[in-house]
Motif scaffolding. Structure first.
Motif, PDB file in Angstrom:
ATOM      1  N   ILE A  16       0.817  -1.218   0.000  1.00 18.48           N
ATOM      2  CA  ILE A  16       0.000   0.000   0.000  1.00 18.48           C
ATOM      3  C   ILE A  16       0.850   1.267   0.000  1.00 18.48           C
ATOM      4  O   ILE A  16       0.450   2.283   0.540  1.00 18.48           O
ATOM      5  N   GLU A  45      -3.958   8.872   1.475  1.00 21.34           N
ATOM      6  CA  GLU A  45      -4.251   7.613   0.795  1.00 21.34           C
ATOM      7  C   GLU A  45      -3.667   6.409   1.539  1.00 21.34           C
ATOM      8  O   GLU A  45      -4.334   5.397   1.707  1.00 21.34           O
ATOM      9  N   THR A  46      -2.428   6.522   1.991  1.00 19.30           N
ATOM     10  CA  THR A  46      -1.807   5.376   2.670  1.00 19.30           C
ATOM     11  C   THR A  46      -2.494   5.063   3.996  1.00 19.30           C
ATOM     12  O   THR A  46      -2.652   3.903   4.345  1.00 19.30           O
ATOM     13  N   SER A  49      -5.746   3.373   3.109  1.00 16.81           N
ATOM     14  CA  SER A  49      -5.464   2.029   2.589  1.00 16.81           C
ATOM     15  C   SER A  49      -5.065   1.090   3.725  1.00 16.81           C
ATOM     16  O   SER A  49      -5.480  -0.067   3.756  1.00 16.81           O
ATOM     17  N   TYR A  53      -6.973  -2.265   4.906  1.00 23.29           N
ATOM     18  CA  TYR A  53      -6.203  -3.508   5.054  1.00 23.29           C
ATOM     19  C   TYR A  53      -6.408  -4.099   6.458  1.00 23.29           C
ATOM     20  O   TYR A  53      -6.692  -5.289   6.605  1.00 23.29           O
TER      21      TYR A  53
END
Length: 130
Positions: A16, A45-46, A49, A53
């Motif tokens: 990611i 975004e990370t 993400s 996850y």
């Protein structure tokens, strides 16, 4: 490693674009994650993400409010996503291009374009055996 002629490295951020997956393993018992975002895109975004996850794998992760996405064009220098339970790590997230480092949205945009992360390079490391 120094005795090897070649070593092969894998970017821990491959999944990611940030090394959350190996750190989120419950056996690590992580209390604090310092997340540095140096990308030219969405600075959150990370984090989102990693949250997705963690949710999919039922791993402890602090709440991340969707409302921070509204700040993606003009982020602050540091965000703290605090764990609510002892098993949830606290995340300190710092976008490189932020209102403290840059003088407003236009400069943030310019810096993101100047220092892009979308070009890839290959690196070969050799040990010095002499």
């Amino acid at each position: 490693m120094a005795s090897k002629e070649k070593i092969h490295l894998v970017d821990a951020g491959l999944k990611i674009n940030s090394p959350y997956p190996p750190v989120l393993r419950t056996s690590r018992e992580v209390d604090l994650i310092i997340s540095l975002d140096f990308s030219e895109g969405d600075p959150f975004e990370t984090v989102f993400s990693a949250k997705q996850y963690a949710d999919e794998l039922k791993l402890p992760f602090p709440p991340v409010k969707e409302s921070v996405r509204k700040e993606k064009e003009h982020p602050q220098d540091c965000y703290v996503f605090e764990g609510r339970r002892p098993e949830e790590p606290t995340i300190m997230h710092s976008p490189l291009f932020n209102l403290r480092n840059c003088q407003g949205e236009e400069e943030i945009k310019k810096e993101r374009e100047k220092y892009t992360t979308s070009s890839s390079t290959t690196m070969c490391l050799r040990s010095n055996t002499s």
